[in-house]
Enzyme design. Structure first.
Site, PDB file in Angstrom:
ATOM      1  N   ILE A  76      -3.923  -6.354   2.077  1.00 41.52           N
ATOM      2  CA  ILE A  76      -3.530  -5.199   1.275  1.00 41.52           C
ATOM      3  C   ILE A  76      -4.600  -4.131   1.468  1.00 41.52           C
ATOM      4  CG2 ILE A  76      -3.143  -4.364  -1.081  1.00 41.52           C
ATOM      5  CD1 ILE A  76      -0.867  -6.127   0.150  1.00 41.52           C
ATOM      6  N   PRO A  80      -5.316  -1.434  -2.847  1.00 43.63           N
ATOM      7  CA  PRO A  80      -4.609  -2.094  -3.954  1.00 43.63           C
ATOM      8  C   PRO A  80      -3.840  -1.122  -4.846  1.00 43.63           C
ATOM      9  CG  PRO A  80      -6.813  -2.993  -3.709  1.00 43.63           C
ATOM     10  CD  PRO A  80      -6.736  -1.818  -2.775  1.00 43.63           C
ATOM     11  N   GLN A 106       3.640   0.948  -4.403  1.00 44.18           N
ATOM     12  CA  GLN A 106       4.756   0.704  -3.483  1.00 44.18           C
ATOM     13  C   GLN A 106       5.576  -0.499  -3.917  1.00 44.18           C
ATOM     14  OE1 GLN A 106       5.672   2.168  -0.041  1.00 44.18           O
ATOM     15  NE2 GLN A 106       5.166   3.589  -1.668  1.00 44.18           N
ATOM     16  N   GLU A 164       9.312  -1.848   1.632  1.00 45.03           N
ATOM     17  CA  GLU A 164      10.693  -2.226   1.304  1.00 45.03           C
ATOM     18  C   GLU A 164      10.815  -3.612   0.691  1.00 45.03           C
ATOM     19  OE1 GLU A 164      13.501  -0.283   4.448  1.00 45.03           O
ATOM     20  OE2 GLU A 164      11.550  -0.559   5.382  1.00 45.03           O
TER      21      GLU A 164
END
Lengths: 166, 770, 326
Positions: free
Chosen positions: B662, B665, B671, B737
């Site tokens: 990641i 963060p 997201q 997504e």
């Protein structure tokens, strides 16, 4: 006739069908106020008239005659961010930034409404002051849609400000 | 997409399989993986101050002298011809500059359809744009009116007198489904995959579920309306656009209007949300043509209704999922088939079976899907296309099977996780969904969930918990390039035509470039949003960060060589080769002897240069072929369901993600949450409503299409494994997504746990629970 | 939107005298939207939103609400919150804070249906918009249409929350017209569609809503408004219930019920009320009352759930009220 926009007096448009939103954006180039639907359904065009939040897309510019309009550009004094703007940055209350000016304006008015004790649909006892809860903030901000999904950050920003003021 | 592409992709995959790992990008893990630098630190969006003050200029915010405004006219019929077209009244209306119809529209070809074979192809449809009198779907643009002000244009647009001859068109799904077709390829995979006789195995399975799941049409509904501000200067074209495909749009417009690519500039520094919807649509071509006809700078901003009529969304689906399992809960048969809509002029198959193929192993399986032809605005990709709705079906079915077997649905999933990709047999680059489940379950309090539905309540509200897996493939798009410029003052600029729709692209790449170049983030500037910069691919497929990161890696490698050349013999680095050096402390350092260091500023000063600049493209993304690469997630939801009204309110959610490193963060959590909230809308409220008698969308408004409001959105907890993917730049996979996948099933499963009522039809509105 | 004239009424008299020629503009939250959609095409807007408006106590202990009062001010007024909570909550259930700041009480009563076919000038037939043109809503996208008070001509639902509470409270609409003032029970103000759905209210040409009177009520102080909708907030009602009960010696002495989201007009549940009065409050009684009110519901495939949803919501609201009163 004159409209006061962010402290400056301006003449209303000659074409009476022009909305306050189009007037701000196209005539005054105050493009911080956004257009998301032009249907009164998203809140992106929220501005303050005499301190109260309204939708500039459903307000004719002529209706603002004699009133004080505050847009996102007029919230802060000088170069520093307004407290609400700073809180949005601190709490990640935004992503694409498009609904943000409307959310910030709505939140600014919301804090005043809490102070005056206005109830909301989720206030349990309408005769008492509304409790300061995330649910109250969420209901009161529901007129401002966000599609990126910054809701949690927005609510925590506003809740932090509201708690700091009590 | 063609059979040929299948063959090509298949043969590349085979060839790549033979190559030794060291030859492949990602063969040796990115050295930045695991290093503590700017990457991995919390950093707010770098452009947040501009956004909260209203200073950020979006496409429709650009001030231009002499601007005129356009309004579109949409066909109210679904298929037919224009038989009467009288523009007299509109042309005579005050302020009107031009009326554009198929009669005076410049002749332009349709854009090339989006496909794997041509990365700069942008078309969502290959229908002619204002080129003839034919109407193919309801809402198609049939005219544009240009006037001095928006109010004048809007009014004049109502004055066009247009008559139509209506012909029959497929407008209802049930009928269209009967003649649905199968195309050879779903994006990058053969449409049909089968192993063994799944139907037969299903019928003999110890346990089995077999059900139909349906999901509705959806519209992206970014809050920013699609808009262009178009400026022609001779043969030079400048377009301020709201797009998630800057460079491809410039290339397409150059081709369509016969311009040199370098004479077309598309600027899109801020994009007010995309989600797959801010691609290339008819209004692009009409705005550019209308500005040329008007001889003036022009703005075209779609109305909200116009967004629904011009920009297609996610297709409805009807999916069958059948699962068979043996006594130990091992899948013996897995069938995922179904139908979505894709008219012949569109190119976006709603690939709902793709995710399933990577999620579970099964003794036998059958995957296939069909495409129905309907007269609709061309459907397109919408956040987590395929997986968003595919996971609803398969993850509901898994929950149904677990209930039938009387075992915990997490346990059932863990028993069937694959060791290798179940269809292709290739290894996963990294896969720790089991850990994501264990971490998520512990943090969410999954142990408190009663196994029997309907046991928990608070007054009239029944309470339930559900979970589901999410999945989305890793993509690194080919053709990404960046320019790195080092300045003598010790700062660097990294530039490409990337698009930042609020995901944090600029923020994260600044962090990345700082680490890559041995700089601090404060001394790095990431420049994007402009097609004049080295081209980046479209922001899609959750692939932008990895794609640009790959290009930054390539450019920084090239930069080493350039700096050695500039450093010359007087440098402490003299005699060292590129492979002996790495970036550190704002300069180059010898790997073997850290004392041998020279700063960029010193190298440039000695060479008497103000700056040095290199441009490079990322390596071909062979890792995608060599490994099975998927971001995965375990999604948890708690719901309250009213016994009285059937209202479903989600009270909390948790997403536990396995997406590699990641990078930031804060932006990553945003997201993930954003994706999950879109999943919440998919689950509970969102539906684009066609009148199936006419093919017309009847709720083209944000009042009647319900995206989640603040009160719908509960607190959302987000955690991740953070295990780096050794095959990707920075160890990261896409995160844009994956959040949307799995959510609808987790919520539907929670509703089942609360009520015992299984809803297989989205959105999960109260009437289906009553 | 065509070029238009805008002026501001100095007083109610000007609104009355100009009212035949001009459209009155309150908050504009519905009218401006409909003008943009081409449903409404006024040439002249007379802004009445700044006419003085407050809430005054009437001689008999009721309240007189000015027509130009904002919805937000109405909902926040301490007297409304204390004595007519169902009205406060109904207003707060509607739209958003921004819209409630803009919208006026009179404008809310005048708002038009949200039926998608009514709004679709280019693509749909609607008897309410163009008399005699047909009703595409029947058999179409109709989740938000009515199931009570429908006709062959029209099934459009009345969208107001506020009006539902006013109907339950027996409010009286005060009109000012060329022929002088008159008062109208709110149940007579909104008209069923019948064969002429375009005729939505009993307003005579030139008449202006000057205010709304809330009569004194002994049950209103313990009344409720519950709204059921697809989105948790900022959405129109699928069903809403405004209700108040007064119990005496274990029996229902007085009952006021109105339904939203299900009627072509804000729906006074007179049948249910009649069954309740004089009876002991039991679940069976509430079920019978709800069944009676919805007995003649006519549904579309997309509204088949509404009668049951209305029955359940009504039963739940009555049950809670009875428990509170006991």
């Amino acid at each position: 006739m004159a409209i006061t926009v962010n402290g400056t007096k301006v003449d209303p448009p000659g074409d009476m069908r022009v909305s306050l939103l189009d007037f701000l954006r196209d005539d005054l180039h105050l493009t911080g106020t956004k257009i998301g639907c032009n249907q009164g359904a998203c809140g992106a065009c929220t501005v303050l008239i005499d301190g109260e939040r309204v939708l500039s897309c459903l307000t004719l510019a002529a209706q603002a005659d004699g009133r004080e309009v505050t847009t996102i550009e007029g919230l802060a004094e000088g170069d520093a961010l307004h407290a609400v703007q700073a809180a949005f940055v601190d709490h990640d209350g935004l992503q694409c930034g498009y609904c943000t000016p409307g959310q910030v304006c709505a939140a600014t008015a919301l804090l005043n409404e809490l102070r005056t004790g206005s109830p909301s649909y989720v206030t349990g006892d309408l005769t008492a002051a509304a409790p300061l809860t995330a649910e109250e903030i969420r209901e009161r901000l529901s007129g401002n849609l966000c599609r990126c999904g910054a809701h949690n950050g927005i609510v925590s920003a506003v809740l932090a400000l509201a708690e700091a003021r009590t | 997409m063609s059979t040929l592409q299948n063959v090509l992709i298949g043969s590349v995959r085979t060839a790549v399989g033979w190559l030794p790992e060291g030859w492949l990008p990602g063969g040796r893990p990115d050295p930045l993986i695991g290093r503590h630098g700017a990457v991995g630190r919390q950093s707010a969006l770098s452009d947040a101050p501009e956004k909260v003050t209203g200073a950020a200029r979006f496409a429709a915010d650009v001030a231009v002298d002499g601007l005129c405004h356009a309004a579109l006219v949409h066909a109210p019929i679904t298929r037919g011809r224009i038989t009467r077209l009288d523009t007299t009244a509109a042309e005579a209306a005050p302020g009107v500059v031009a009326v554009v119809t198929h009669r005076n529209m410049p002749r332009v070809d349709s854009p090339a359809l989006i496909g794997l074979s041509n990365p700069s192809a942008v078309g969502n449809s290959d229908l002619p744009i204002l080129q003839d009198d034919r109407v193919h779907y309801n809402g198609q643009v049939v005219a544009a009116v240009v006037a001095e002000t928006q109010a004048q244009a809007d009014h004049a647009a109502t004055l066009l007198d247009i008559g139509y001859e209506v012909t029959k068109a497929p407008t209802d799904f049930a009928t269209a489904k009967a003649s649905a077709r199968t195309i050879p390829t779903l994006l990058y995979e053969p449409t049909q995959r089968a192993e063994g006789d799944a139907e037969a195995d299903l019928s003999t399975s110890r346990y089995a579920v077999d059900a139909i799941y349906t999901t509705p049409w959806q519209t992206h509904n970014a809050i920013e309306l699609h808009a262009l501000t178009v400026i022609w200067e001779g043969d030079r074209l400048t377009v301020h656009d709201a797009t998630q495909m800057i460079a491809p749009t410039a290339t397409a417009l150059a081709k369509m209007f016969g311009l040199k690519r370098e004479n077309v500039r598309v600027l899109s520094p801020f994009v007010g949300g995309g989600f797959g919807g801010k691609g290339f649509w008819d209004h692009h071509v009409i705005a550019v043509a209308a500005a040329r006809l008007a001889g003036r700078p022009l703005r075209l901003r779609l109305t909200r209704e116009g967004v629904y009529r011009v920009v297609g969304g996610r297709s409805q689906t009807e999916q069958r999922v059948a699962l068979g399992a043996d006594a130990e809960g091992r899948f013996t048969a897995l069938i995922h088939t179904g139908t979505s809509v894709m008219p012949p002029y569109s190119c976006s198959p709603e690939a709902f079976t793709l995710g399933t193929r990577a999620m579970y192993r099964s003794g036998s399986y059958l995957y296939s899907q069909r495409h129905a032809d309907m007269a609709v605005v061309p459907n397109t990709f919408m956040r987590a296309p395929g997986e968003a709705v595919g996971t609803f079906a398969v993850e509901s079915a898994v929950d149904e099977l677990a209930h039938e077997m009387g075992i915990d649905p997490i346990e059932l999933r863990l028993r069937n996780l694959p060791e290798v990709h179940p269809v292709t047999g290739v290894r996963f680059s990294q896969h720790a969904l089991d850990q994501a489940y264990r971490d998520g379950a512990a943090r969410f309090g999954w142990a408190e969930r009663p196994a029997t539905p309907g046991e928990r309540r608070d007054g009239e509200w029944r309470i339930g918990m559900g979970c589901a897996s999410g999945s989305f493939p890793y993509v690194r798009l080919p053709g990404a390039s960046v320019r790195i410029t080092l300045h003598r003052d010790g700062t660097a600029a990294v530039a490409c035509s990337a698009q930042d729709m609020g995901m944090g692209t600029a923020t994260v790449q600044t962090q990345h470039a700082a680490d890559r170049l041995g700089l601090t983030p404060e001394t790095v500037r990431f420049v994007s949003g402009d097609s004049d910069l080295p081209p980046a691919p479209a922001a899609g497929g959750s692939g932008q960060t990895a794609s640009i990161a790959g290009a930054v890696m390539a450019a920084s490698a090239k930069l080493v060589g350039e700096l050695i050349r500039l450093a010359g013999n007087a440098s402490p680095l003299a005699g060292l080769r590129a492979e002996d050096l790495h970036f550190d402390r704002a300069g180059l350092v010898a790997r073997e002897d850290p004392a041998r260091h020279e700063s960029f500023a010193a190298i440039l000063a000695r060479a008497n240069r103000e700056e040095v600049s290199v441009t490079a493209s990322g390596a071909v993304p062979m890792e995608m072929f060599r490994y099975a690469m998927h971001s995965t997630s375990a999604i948890f939801a708690e719901v309250r369901v009213s016994d009285v009204t059937g209202e479903v309110r989600v009270t909390r959610m948790l997403g536990s993600f396995d997406c590699g490193t990641i990078l930031n963060p804060r932006t990553a959590a945003s997201q993930f949450r954003g994706g999950m909230i879109m999943g919440l809308g998919l689950a509970l409220t969102e539906e684009t409503l066609y009148d199936e008698r006419t093919g017309r969308i009847m709720n083209p408004s944000l009042a009647d299409y319900h995206v989640p409001a603040h009160l719908d959105v509960p607190p959302i907890d987000v955690i991740w494994t953070g295990i780096p993917d050794p095959r990707t730049p920075l160890g990261a996979r896409g995160i844009g997504e994956i959040g949307t996948t799995g959510v609808a099933a987790a919520i539907a499963n929670a509703v089942f746990n609360a009520t015992g009522k299984r809803v297989r039809d989205l959105p999960l509105t109260l009437d289906k629970v009553l | 939107m065509t070029v238009l004239r805008y002026s501001r009424a100095a007083d109610l008299a000007e609104a009355v005298s100009a009212g035949q020629e001009a459209r009155l503009l309150g908050g504009g939250t519905n009218l401006i939207d409909l003008m943009r959609k081409g449903v409404e095409r006024p040439q002249h807007l007379l802004d009445v939103s700044r006419l003085p408006a407050g809430i005054d106590e009437t001689e008999d202990g009721g309240l007189l609400i000015g027509g130009a009062l904002s919805n937000a001010a109405l909902a926040a007024d301490p007297r409304i919150r204390a004595h007519y909570p169902m009205l406060s909550r109904a207003v707060l259930a509607g739209a958003s804070a921004q819209i409630r700041n803009m919208a006026t009480v009179a404008g809310n009563l005048m708002q038009r249906t949200r039926c998608p076919y009514f709004a679709d000038v280019a693509g749909a037939s609607c008897n309410r918009r163009v008399p005699g043109s047909g009703c595409d809503a029947q058999g179409g996208v109709s989740r938000y249409t009515a199931v009570l008070g429908t006709s062959k001509s029209c099934i459009a639902a009345h969208p107001s929350d506020m009006a539902v509470a006013l109907v339950a409270l027996d409010a009286v609409v005060c009109l000012e017209g060329p022929a002088g003032p008159r008062r109208l029970a709110i149940t007579d103000f909104h008209l069923l569609p019948g064969d002429s759905p375009e005729k939505e209210t009993a307003l005579a040409p030139g008449e202006v809503i000057s205010g709304v009177v809330l009569p004194p009520s002994s049950l209103a102080a313990r009344s409720a408004y519950r709204k059921v909708r697809d989105r948790a907030s900022y959405a129109f009602a699928l069903v809403s219930v405004a209700a108040g009960l007064r119990l005496e010696a274990g029996r229902i002495a007085e009952a006021r019920i109105a339904l939203g989201g299900v009627g072509t007009v804000p729906w006074r549940a007179a049948r249910a009320e009649a069954l309740l009065i004089g009876a002991e409050p039991t679940p069976e009684l509430f079920a019978r009352a709800a069944d009676a009110e919805l007995a003649e519901a006519e549904t579309q495939p997309a509204t088949a759930f509404k009668p049951e949803l209305a029955r359940r919501t009504l039963r739940a609201v009555l049950t809670t009220l009875a428990e509170d009163a006991a």
